[in-house]
Design an enzyme around this catalytic site. Structure first.
Site, PDB file in Angstrom:
ATOM      1  N   LYS A  29      47.386  -6.099  16.537  1.00  0.00           N
ATOM      2  CA  LYS A  29      46.459  -7.176  16.888  1.00  0.00           C
ATOM      3  C   LYS A  29      46.162  -8.105  15.717  1.00  0.00           C
ATOM      4  CE  LYS A  29      44.273  -4.628  20.694  1.00  0.00           C
ATOM      5  NZ  LYS A  29      44.620  -3.212  20.633  1.00  0.00           N
ATOM      6  N   LYS A  85      41.596  -3.393  10.527  1.00  0.00           N
ATOM      7  CA  LYS A  85      41.976  -3.081  11.901  1.00  0.00           C
ATOM      8  C   LYS A  85      42.479  -1.656  11.981  1.00  0.00           C
ATOM      9  CE  LYS A  85      42.310  -3.850  16.187  1.00  0.00           C
ATOM     10  NZ  LYS A  85      41.918  -2.420  16.311  1.00  0.00           N
ATOM     11  N   SER A 105      38.914  -3.513  19.897  1.00  0.00           N
ATOM     12  CA  SER A 105      40.370  -3.401  20.017  1.00  0.00           C
ATOM     13  C   SER A 105      40.819  -3.577  21.469  1.00  0.00           C
ATOM     14  CB  SER A 105      40.850  -2.046  19.471  1.00  0.00           C
ATOM     15  OG  SER A 105      42.226  -2.079  19.167  1.00  0.00           O
ATOM     16  N   SER A 149      47.355  -0.425  17.445  1.00  0.00           N
ATOM     17  CA  SER A 149      46.553  -1.642  17.570  1.00  0.00           C
ATOM     18  C   SER A 149      46.478  -2.487  16.301  1.00  0.00           C
ATOM     19  CB  SER A 149      45.133  -1.289  18.018  1.00  0.00           C
ATOM     20  OG  SER A 149      45.123  -0.936  19.380  1.00  0.00           O
TER      21      SER A 149
END
Length: 322
Positions: free
Chosen positions: A103, A273, A157, A100
């Site tokens: 992202k 993140k 997320s 993720s």
């Protein structure tokens, strides 16, 4: 309203210029040669300018490649954004699955080519059925602003938020993935190839620790990105397909921000993140600052588990203050 820009130069052409190809890559065991990558960044001039492409970037060389038995993740690195120095780098050019952390690029594209006030109608692309996929809970027909979707993307997320952003910006997942790869090429992230906006696993969806620094560093130029990643909890209301209000609260997953781990003394987390899949392991990229307001980007890829991820991150953060 901003125009949605679709960059015409292709990933293959860009990657050919930058020493390695995107097309046809299958394995993940093909790291860059240090001397080639360093020479590339030091010699490549920005179009219309005389300075090298990397005049304002941190450059990894053999001298800054490091070994540390306490860093057990497959790849890790520390970048001093203020002095443009690499303080630590382990396998910075090894191609790995980002989960993720992908992202971050999705958010960058949304901020660069979209508008925070855009009203986005969620489509069927946002229906994610893969087991274990993280979601923010939006459904087809829901109406949210781009700003709301970015919080749904970065805090819980939400893979569904990533798909909704991609469809709104580019008309579909494939088109948006092309934009992601073109943007990666523009900022020099030439070891990167994305196939989706959320990071669900695919053998041809990969990046490197160094490329993630380039992407995160670019995203930090947007004040709204900094605001979003610094948020631990976000409560909002949007409309479902019938026009009824939907209340949502989304929480971040960074243990340094939730209080489950402590930052080393003298450092403050700016945000970041996380990312986790079976193939990618546990991953984290984040920004931090010291008492002199100097800023850093740190990245850990393919740690064995969540606890190991934060052990590794703390170990490399300590290199800033040691």
């Amino acid at each position: 309203m901003k125009k949605r820009v679709f960059i015409k130069s292709g990933c293959i052409a860009l990657c050919a210029v930058f020493l390695t190809g995107c097309a046809g890559f299958k394995g993940l065991d093909n790291p860059y040669v240090f001397s080639e990558r360093t020479a590339l960044y030091q010699s490549s001039a920005v179009s219309g300018k005389s300075e090298p492409f990397a005049h304002d970037l941190c450059i990894v060389s053999e001298d800054t490649s490091s070994k540390d038995g306490a860093v057990t993740a497959e790849a890790a690195a520390v970048f001093d954004l203020t002095d443009k120095k690499v303080l630590f780098a382990k396998n910075p050019f090894e191609r790995l699955y980002p989960a993720s952390i992908t992202k971050t690029m999705t958010a960058l594209i949304a901020l660069k080519y979209g508008n925070l006030t855009d009203e986005v109608t969620v489509t069927g692309d946002a229906v994610i059925t893969e087991a274990g996929a993280s979601l923010c809970g939006i459904k087809p027909g829901d109406k949210l602003t781009m700003e709301q979707l970015l919080y749904g993307l970065m805090l819980p997320s939400g893979n569904d938020a990533g798909a909704a952003i991609a469809t709104h910006i580019a008309g579909g997942i494939d088109q948006f993935s092309q934009m992601m790869n073109e943007e990666a090429g523009k900022i020099g992230a030439t070891g990167t190839h994305f196939l989706n906006p959320h990071g669900l696993n695919d053998e041809n969806h990969y990046t490197t620790a160094y490329d993630l620094y380039l992407i995160f560093n670019e995203a930090l130029k947007y004040p709204e990105f900094r605001k979003i990643i610094a948020t631990t909890e976000y409560t909002t209301t949007y409309q479902d397909g019938a026009g009824s209000p939907v209340n949502a609260t989304w929480k971040g997953t960074n243990w340094y921000m939730t209080g489950e781990r402590q930052m080393p003394e003298g450092l403050t987390v700016l945000g970041g993140k996380t990312g986790t899949t079976k193939a990618a392991g546990s991953c984290l990229i984040m920004g931090s600052s010291d008492s002199s307001q100097r800023e850093y980007v740190t990245v850990v890829l393919k740690a064995p588990n969540h606890a190991g991820l934060y052990d590794n991150m703390t170990n490399i953060l300590n290199k800033i203050v040691e």
